[in-house]
Write a protein that holds these residues in place. Structure first.
Motif, PDB file in Angstrom:
ATOM      1  N   VAL A  52      -1.236  -6.501 -14.477  1.00  0.00           N
ATOM      2  CA  VAL A  52      -0.478  -7.619 -15.066  1.00  0.00           C
ATOM      3  C   VAL A  52       0.993  -7.495 -14.665  1.00  0.00           C
ATOM      4  CG1 VAL A  52       0.274  -8.724 -17.215  1.00  0.00           C
ATOM      5  CG2 VAL A  52      -2.073  -7.842 -17.002  1.00  0.00           C
ATOM      6  N   ASP A  53       1.592  -6.351 -14.995  1.00  0.00           N
ATOM      7  CA  ASP A  53       2.999  -6.137 -14.630  1.00  0.00           C
ATOM      8  C   ASP A  53       3.089  -5.689 -13.173  1.00  0.00           C
ATOM      9  OD1 ASP A  53       4.428  -6.450 -17.303  1.00  0.00           O
ATOM     10  OD2 ASP A  53       2.763  -5.124 -17.778  1.00  0.00           O
ATOM     11  N   TYR A  54       2.254  -4.760 -12.828  1.00  0.00           N
ATOM     12  CA  TYR A  54       2.163  -4.230 -11.456  1.00  0.00           C
ATOM     13  C   TYR A  54       0.756  -3.714 -11.248  1.00  0.00           C
ATOM     14  CZ  TYR A  54       7.290  -3.903 -10.818  1.00  0.00           C
ATOM     15  OH  TYR A  54       8.624  -4.183 -10.671  1.00  0.00           O
ATOM     16  N   HIS A  55       0.410  -3.513  -9.969  1.00  0.00           N
ATOM     17  CA  HIS A  55      -0.732  -2.668  -9.638  1.00  0.00           C
ATOM     18  C   HIS A  55      -0.107  -1.280  -9.423  1.00  0.00           C
ATOM     19  CE1 HIS A  55      -3.309  -6.133  -9.127  1.00  0.00           C
ATOM     20  NE2 HIS A  55      -2.379  -6.687  -8.386  1.00  0.00           N
ATOM     21  N   PHE A  56      -0.347  -0.389 -10.346  1.00  0.00           N
ATOM     22  CA  PHE A  56       0.250   0.946 -10.251  1.00  0.00           C
ATOM     23  C   PHE A  56      -0.641   1.826  -9.379  1.00  0.00           C
ATOM     24  CE2 PHE A  56       1.882  -0.810 -14.259  1.00  0.00           C
ATOM     25  CZ  PHE A  56       3.236  -0.593 -14.097  1.00  0.00           C
ATOM     26  N   VAL A  57      -0.067   2.343  -8.283  1.00  0.00           N
ATOM     27  CA  VAL A  57      -0.844   3.177  -7.362  1.00  0.00           C
ATOM     28  C   VAL A  57      -0.056   4.452  -7.051  1.00  0.00           C
ATOM     29  CG1 VAL A  57      -2.046   1.212  -6.270  1.00  0.00           C
ATOM     30  CG2 VAL A  57       0.128   1.980  -5.326  1.00  0.00           C
ATOM     31  N   SER A  58      -0.744   5.409  -6.463  1.00  0.00           N
ATOM     32  CA  SER A  58      -0.043   6.649  -6.084  1.00  0.00           C
ATOM     33  C   SER A  58       0.762   6.384  -4.800  1.00  0.00           C
ATOM     34  CB  SER A  58      -1.065   7.752  -5.825  1.00  0.00           C
ATOM     35  OG  SER A  58      -1.824   7.401  -4.682  1.00  0.00           O
ATOM     36  N   GLN A  59       1.675   7.328  -4.497  1.00  0.00           N
ATOM     37  CA  GLN A  59       2.438   7.196  -3.240  1.00  0.00           C
ATOM     38  C   GLN A  59       1.512   7.177  -2.040  1.00  0.00           C
ATOM     39  OE1 GLN A  59       5.675   9.393  -1.871  1.00  0.00           O
ATOM     40  NE2 GLN A  59       6.879   9.207  -3.735  1.00  0.00           N
ATOM     41  N   GLU A  60       0.441   8.010  -2.113  1.00  0.00           N
ATOM     42  CA  GLU A  60      -0.502   8.104  -0.985  1.00  0.00           C
ATOM     43  C   GLU A  60      -1.205   6.762  -0.780  1.00  0.00           C
ATOM     44  OE1 GLU A  60      -0.250  10.431  -3.468  1.00  0.00           O
ATOM     45  OE2 GLU A  60       0.947  11.630  -2.069  1.00  0.00           O
ATOM     46  N   GLU A  61      -1.636   6.166  -1.888  1.00  0.00           N
ATOM     47  CA  GLU A  61      -2.332   4.869  -1.770  1.00  0.00           C
ATOM     48  C   GLU A  61      -1.379   3.820  -1.211  1.00  0.00           C
ATOM     49  OE1 GLU A  61      -5.377   4.036  -5.259  1.00  0.00           O
ATOM     50  OE2 GLU A  61      -3.667   5.207  -5.962  1.00  0.00           O
ATOM     51  N   PHE A  62      -0.111   3.870  -1.675  1.00  0.00           N
ATOM     52  CA  PHE A  62       0.857   2.879  -1.201  1.00  0.00           C
ATOM     53  C   PHE A  62       1.050   3.027   0.306  1.00  0.00           C
ATOM     54  CE2 PHE A  62       4.572   0.473  -0.416  1.00  0.00           C
ATOM     55  CZ  PHE A  62       4.632  -0.483  -1.405  1.00  0.00           C
ATOM     56  N   LYS A  63       1.211   4.286   0.752  1.00  0.00           N
ATOM     57  CA  LYS A  63       1.455   4.523   2.181  1.00  0.00           C
ATOM     58  C   LYS A  63       0.258   4.073   3.022  1.00  0.00           C
ATOM     59  CE  LYS A  63       4.913   8.137   1.783  1.00  0.00           C
ATOM     60  NZ  LYS A  63       5.133   9.577   1.713  1.00  0.00           N
ATOM     61  N   LYS A  64      -0.930   4.242   2.458  1.00  0.00           N
ATOM     62  CA  LYS A  64      -2.142   3.774   3.154  1.00  0.00           C
ATOM     63  C   LYS A  64      -2.075   2.244   3.322  1.00  0.00           C
ATOM     64  CE  LYS A  64      -5.984   6.112   2.055  1.00  0.00           C
ATOM     65  NZ  LYS A  64      -7.105   6.320   1.103  1.00  0.00           N
ATOM     66  N   GLY A  65      -1.609   1.575   2.259  1.00  0.00           N
ATOM     67  CA  GLY A  65      -1.446   0.109   2.303  1.00  0.00           C
ATOM     68  C   GLY A  65      -0.481  -0.307   3.404  1.00  0.00           C
TER      69      GLY A  65
END
Ligand code: ADP
Ligand code: 5GP
Length: 187
Positions: A52-65
């Motif tokens: 709702v506010d954000y999709h909260f992900v780990s740094q690793e998941e973000f970097k994969k994105g």
């Protein structure tokens, strides 16, 4: 990406009132507007809801994105990653709604430099002091985090003239009316 101009970019320093203004606008015009929920590697604050506010992900998941080219823009803001999904924007625009993004100035500059057609709106505080007061009153961040956000605010404010519209959020109702004019009544 073709946006048909149905994309609104909102930027402004932390604590200026972006979320509060957008919450009211999205409630009032929920048939016309849709918020693009960003991805972030920041930890959620008390009361924030995943998806709702954000999709909260780990740094690793973000970097994969980033590697998989998921984001139309992304930036490192106050030491955390934030990014906008291309797919989310397409979905919103394809269902005929105006898509609203709340992103930092780096992200907005990236979109401008890539000629992404949108209305670019900067929300400015009446003063840096009022910004600090609002962040302190909001009580969601430590003093160190607040200091960092205030420091970044000065840099962000120096770029406000790159935006098509500047709304000063001094009196809330006035700022809301201005935003409503820009987004709903076409500026
Ligand atoms: P942002 O999303 O830009 O970080 P918020 O929407 O969380 O900022 O607002 C920060 C704080 O300032 C909140 O406590 C909010 O209630 C308050 N606030 C918002 N607009 C105004 C205003 N015009 N005058 C005084 N306080 C405001
Ligand atoms: P907060 O941590 O207070 O929720 O947000 C911090 C900053 O990150 C704000 O300036 C907000 O506009 C920005 N932000 C939120 N989502 C995105 C995004 O997807 N991309 C970029 N570039 N900035 C974002």
């Amino acid at each position: 990406m073709s946006t048909n101009g149905e994309l609104i970019i909102i930027s402004g320093p932390s604590g200026v009132g972006k979320s509060t203004l957008l919450k009211k606008l999205l409630e009032k015009y929920n048939d016309k507007l849709c918020f693009s929920v960003s991805y972030t590697s920041r930890k959620s604050r008390v009361g924030e809801v995943h998806g709702v506010d954000y999709h909260f992900v780990s740094q690793e998941e973000f970097k994969k994105g980033i590697e998989q080219n998921v984001f139309i823009e992304w930036a490192l803001v106050h030491d955390n990653y934030y990014g906008t999904s291309k797919h989310h924007i397409e979905e919103i625009i394809n269902c005929g709604k105006i898509c609203i993004l709340d992103i930092d100035v780096q992200g907005a500059m990236n979109l401008m430099n890539n000629n992404v057609k949108a209305k670019y709106v900067f929300i400015a505080p009446p003063s840096i002091e009022s910004l600090k007061e609002r962040l302190l009153k909001r009580s969601t961040d430590s003093l160190a985090v607040i200091e960092k956000r205030i420091k970044n605010a000065e840099k962000e404010l120096s770029l406000k003239d790159r935006y098509q519209y500047i709304v000063v959020n001094d009196n809330f109702d006035n700022a809301f009316n201005q935003l409503e004019n820009i987004i709903i009544r076409g500026g």
